[in-house]
Scaffold this active site. Structure first.
Site, PDB file in Angstrom:
ATOM      1  N   VAL A  46     -40.265  46.921  18.069  1.00  0.00           N
ATOM      2  CA  VAL A  46     -40.371  48.187  18.809  1.00  0.00           C
ATOM      3  C   VAL A  46     -41.244  49.186  18.048  1.00  0.00           C
ATOM      4  CG1 VAL A  46     -39.099  50.116  19.829  1.00  0.00           C
ATOM      5  CG2 VAL A  46     -38.157  47.801  19.961  1.00  0.00           C
ATOM      6  N   CYS A  47     -41.063  49.284  16.744  1.00  0.00           N
ATOM      7  CA  CYS A  47     -41.880  50.215  15.951  1.00  0.00           C
ATOM      8  C   CYS A  47     -43.353  49.830  15.997  1.00  0.00           C
ATOM      9  CB  CYS A  47     -41.400  50.249  14.497  1.00  0.00           C
ATOM     10  SG  CYS A  47     -39.745  50.943  14.293  1.00  0.00           S
ATOM     11  N   THR A  48     -43.624  48.539  15.945  1.00  0.00           N
ATOM     12  CA  THR A  48     -45.011  48.089  16.011  1.00  0.00           C
ATOM     13  C   THR A  48     -45.623  48.461  17.350  1.00  0.00           C
ATOM     14  OG1 THR A  48     -44.575  46.295  14.450  1.00  0.00           O
ATOM     15  CG2 THR A  48     -46.526  46.076  15.849  1.00  0.00           C
TER      16      THR A  48
END
Length: 162
Positions: A46-48
């Site tokens: 998700v962060c990527t």
């Protein structure tokens, strides 16, 4: 952690970027508004996706005169590898002690005890012009939605008086 709100003075800080260079909020504000992007961690799916979407919209934020700074509790080395792999045009700042994270976004169980996903726009006057804290780590503010929120905040006066 006290909850920060629009209009509050943004806590100043200094954190190292992926090359170890110290970045101080107050120095960055001399050039224009700063968008702080707090996220749980490098290389997570998700962060990527989140940071790559901000990368892909970076020129839009830059056209507003906004400096983007990503902040997580990952190490300088991990930030360097993450930046190199994904070619982020903005700095990722390392806050392993979570002092800045705690002052702004806080941490929570839904983010595995790491930083909440959050966006803070700091106007040149050092005051918060936009605040968004996501308590559910699977979601993030999309680049288009974030851009529109930042643009609207700037139109409402997040710039320092000339």
């Amino acid at each position: 952690m006290a909850k920060l709100e629009v209009g509050d003075r943004a806590p100043d800080f200094e954190l190292p970027d992926a090359s170890g260079r110290p970045v101080r909020l107050s120095r960055e504000l001399a050039r224009g508004p700063v968008l702080l992007v707090f996220y749980p961690g490098d290389f997570s799916p998700v962060c990527t996706r989140q940071l790559c979407s901000y990368r892909d919209s970076y020129d839009r934020f830059a056209s507003l005169g906004v400096t983007v700074l990503g902040i997580s509790d990952d190490t300088i080395d991990k930030h360097r590898r993450f930046t190199e792999e994904h070619q982020f045009p903005f700095a990722l700042l390392a806050d392993p002690q979570r002092e800045v994270i705690d002052a702004y976004a806080g941490t929570g169980m839904m983010s595995g005890g790491r930083a909440h996903r959050a966006n803070f726009l700091v106007g040149q006057d050092g005051r918060l012009a936009y605040v968004f804290v996501e308590k559910v780590s699977l979601f993030h503010r999309g680049a288009d939605e974030l851009y529109e929120a930042v643009r609207a905040a700037l139109e409402q006066g997040a710039q320092a008086p000339k």
